[in-house]
Design a protein around this motif. Sequence first.
Motif, PDB file in Angstrom:
ATOM      1  N   ALA A 146      23.760  76.883 -30.294  1.00 18.88           N
ATOM      2  CA  ALA A 146      24.796  75.871 -30.042  1.00 18.88           C
ATOM      3  C   ALA A 146      24.872  74.876 -31.194  1.00 18.88           C
ATOM      4  O   ALA A 146      23.902  74.133 -31.426  1.00 18.88           O
ATOM      5  CB  ALA A 146      24.497  75.144 -28.737  1.00 18.88           C
TER       6      ALA A 146
ATOM      7  N   ASP B  25      30.761  73.933 -24.660  1.00 15.07           N
ATOM      8  CA  ASP B  25      29.677  74.866 -24.941  1.00 15.07           C
ATOM      9  C   ASP B  25      28.612  74.801 -23.843  1.00 15.07           C
ATOM     10  O   ASP B  25      28.092  75.836 -23.404  1.00 15.07           O
ATOM     11  CB  ASP B  25      29.029  74.539 -26.292  1.00 15.07           C
TER      12      ASP B  25
ATOM     13  N   PHE C 196      28.998  80.164 -28.378  1.00 15.07           N
ATOM     14  CA  PHE C 196      29.205  78.743 -28.673  1.00 15.07           C
ATOM     15  C   PHE C 196      30.297  78.559 -29.712  1.00 15.07           C
ATOM     16  O   PHE C 196      30.334  79.260 -30.727  1.00 15.07           O
ATOM     17  CB  PHE C 196      27.902  78.125 -29.166  1.00 15.07           C
ATOM     18  N   ASN C 197      31.163  77.592 -29.469  1.00 16.25           N
ATOM     19  CA  ASN C 197      32.289  77.320 -30.358  1.00 16.25           C
ATOM     20  C   ASN C 197      32.193  75.967 -31.053  1.00 16.25           C
ATOM     21  O   ASN C 197      33.016  75.655 -31.912  1.00 16.25           O
ATOM     22  CB  ASN C 197      33.603  77.381 -29.563  1.00 16.25           C
TER      23      ASN C 197
END
Length: 265
Positions: free
Chosen positions: A208, A246, A262-263
């Motif tokens: 993340a 996330d 995760f973005n």
Amino acid sequence: MTTTDTPRVTLTVEQGIARVTLSNPARRNAITRSMWLDLTRIADELKAREDLRVVLIRGEGDVAFASGADISEFGESRRDPAQADQHTHIIQTALDGIESIRTPVVALVHGFCIGAGTAIALACDLRYLDTNARFGVPAARLGIGYSPYWIKRLVEVVGRAVTAEILMTGQFFDADKALRCGFANETLPPESLDAFVETQLQTMAGNAPLTLTAAKISLREIAAFESERDWSAPFAAVEACARSQDYLGALAAFADKQKPVFNGY
């Protein structure tokens, strides 16, 4: 990897992984003034990127990460105290730039990691060395005084006693010493190091981003001089994690026994 006789620092970014290469092969990747300026420019560029997940810094080839500052320039850049102060400012700006990159920064060290090379490696979050590596700070052999900021960073990583040994003897130390004192996170045979580090990069790139940024901000404030610490930034970064999509997505993924994606928001 392209070899050039012109000292430079190069940058490539692919799939969120930035790869920074110190290149001055004629002098075992010794760091010139122009290379310090390159490092500052590249750090500024990386800090502005939102797609970045992890940064790798390495030397060109497998002989040296960086063998020190390019001493051939000292006659021009350090002729008097004013010039020395200006040169120190250029170096400190580059090191501060590396430390302030919001994603993990990894040093991959083959061979010599001396003086300026040690300083750059210390500005990274993680250091992986090959078993042939040598590190040290030979300032005492040149009559150079090291900035308290650099010495503080060295103390944080290897401790006061080893820092005193490094600075007062001016000796070079091997990979075993690097691992024992905490300078190296891991040491591997030269032929195994690149693949191991690549696996570490991919692992971090899949984690993340907001969590890694929060960790970096906290570590940066903990490492700062007490009078310069700003605790608001780490707590804000932790809160951003708690509010992120996330985090919510990871909770749902774990409930469904899926791997989270995760973005960074």
